[in-house]
Write an enzyme that holds these catalytic residues in place. Structure first.
Site, PDB file in Angstrom:
ATOM      1  CE1 TYR A 171     -27.501  17.280  54.132  1.00 42.35           C
ATOM      2  CE2 TYR A 171     -28.988  19.466  54.048  1.00 42.35           C
ATOM      3  CZ  TYR A 171     -28.218  18.488  54.837  1.00 42.35           C
ATOM      4  OH  TYR A 171     -28.045  18.712  56.208  1.00 42.35           O
ATOM      5  CE1 TYR A 225     -31.251  25.611  60.573  1.00 42.73           C
ATOM      6  CE2 TYR A 225     -30.789  23.913  58.759  1.00 42.73           C
ATOM      7  CZ  TYR A 225     -30.262  24.903  59.683  1.00 42.73           C
ATOM      8  OH  TYR A 225     -28.858  25.468  59.575  1.00 42.73           O
ATOM      9  CD  GLU A 245     -20.177  21.885  55.733  1.00 43.21           C
ATOM     10  OE1 GLU A 245     -21.262  22.179  55.024  1.00 43.21           O
ATOM     11  OE2 GLU A 245     -19.950  20.654  56.133  1.00 43.21           O
TER      12      GLU A 245
END
Length: 361
Positions: free
Chosen positions: A167, A227, A347
């Protein structure tokens, strides 16, 4: 032209008349192994992705179809289908839906031992560069939504210098192209999801248009593009939702949403806690969108949800938690898939529509 969104089973999708199929911009569908064969019978002019994943519940809503809504137009404008590079697309005067699949073993990928860039990062950069080039060429400047699917999202290939989680490799490739193509606008990034399947190529669907969009963030969460570095060398390029006015409808495209507050995962190994926190986050996004819109335009209780479930054994707990939250049975399809963080168990994403902008307070 406006947009209309429908949710159907694969069987219902196949049985639709040609006049209906001719209005379809594109679709995202989950199918089992047998369904892949059946999907080949769908009109080949329709750009769609048929993703091999177990549908745990809600097969009647396993296909999300985006249609061109001509009800507000005096004259009908036919959809135009086309291909460019590896992309298949369909568009009208206002909207474009496209899909691209790129195998990591493609001849476009450089796999020499001295290449420091992983196959997934390269595939991501190739795919996104083709997408933005197409949108620039055809004059659709605003992306409303991306759907991203890849194999082994939480694994690492061991073929790049840092041995990064896949990812994170994807995020590097995506961010590189956003910056290179002048799409890294910070406050105006599109909604998106990124999920892991058991196998298959990198597969991306996207919806873009000419009308401007408003990025919606969750006040409970740090913006994904802000982030801290602990989540990878390149931050994710998406907003929590995208609000757009298409003809006489306001649409809210909500990104994949999980049990994250601030930037940290909450309720590790607790599926009930993660489901509840995810629903609170969804409500927060809808509330923020209604604030921006200036009225109670969107109602989450009327949404059709796509729920990604890491462990099939958690299905009953998730469904019960959702029923308790909304006090009624909700429309949803539950799909087994891996989430972008290994500790996340669930999710949820959704698309909400308002009937008429004129009804807003």
């Amino acid at each position: 032209m406006g947009i209309q969104i429908e949710y159907l089973s694969l069987a219902e999708l196949k049985s639709q008349p040609l006049a209906w199929q001719n209005k379809v911009l594109g679709l995202v569908s989950f199918v089992d192994a047998a369904g892949v064969y059946e999907a080949q019978k769908i009109n080949g002019q329709i750009p769609g992705i048929f993703l091999g994943a177990s549908v745990l519940s809600g097969a009647e809503s396993a296909s999300e179809i985006l249609l061109s809504d001509e009800s507000s137009m005096d004259t009908k404008q036919p959809l135009i289908s086309g291909e460019q590079g590896q992309i298949r697309y369909r568009c009208n005067g206002d909207l474009l839906f496209g899909v691209i699949s790129l195998d990591e073993a493609s001849e476009l990928i450089i796999t020499s031992p001295g290449n420091p860039f992983s196959a997934l990062q390269q595939a991501t950069e190739i795919a996104y560069q083709q997408i933005f080039t197409l949108l620039d060429d055809l004059g659709f400047p605003n992306v409303y939504r991306f759907w991203n699917y890849m194999a082994n999202i939480n694994g690492s290939d061991g073929d790049d210098q840092q041995n990064l989680e896949r990812y994170r490799q994807f995020n590097i490739g995506r961010k590189n192209v956003f910056v290179k193509m002048g799409r890294e606008h910070g406050q105006q990034l599109p909604a998106a999801c990124a999920l892991g399947l058991k196998g298959g190529p990198l597969t991306i669907a996207f919806l873009a248009g000419k009308a401007p969009a408003i990025a919606i963030e969750n006040p409970r969460q740090v913006k994904a593009y802000n982030y801290p570095e602990q989540y990878g060398p390149r931050t994710p390029s998406f907003s929590r939702a995208t609000l757009v006015h298409i003809e006489q409808k306001a649409c809210l495209f909500i990104s994949g949403t999980a049990s994250i507050v601030g930037h940290e995962t909450l309720h590790a190994e607790d599926i009930t806690g993660q489901t509840q926190e995810t629903l609170v986050n969804l409500e927060a996004v809808v509330s923020e969108a209604n604030r921006v819109q200036g009225g109670a335009v969107f109602d989450l209780s009327n949404a059709c949800f796509r729920v990604y479930v890491r462990h099939a054994a958690d299905l009953d707990s998730i469904r019960e938690t959702m029923r308790n939250h909304f006090s009624h049975q909700v429309q949803a399809v539950f799909v087994q898939a891996d989430i972008c963080r290994e500790e996340l168990l669930i999710e949820i994403e959704a698309t909400l529509q308002q009937t008429s902008i004129a009804h807003a307070a």
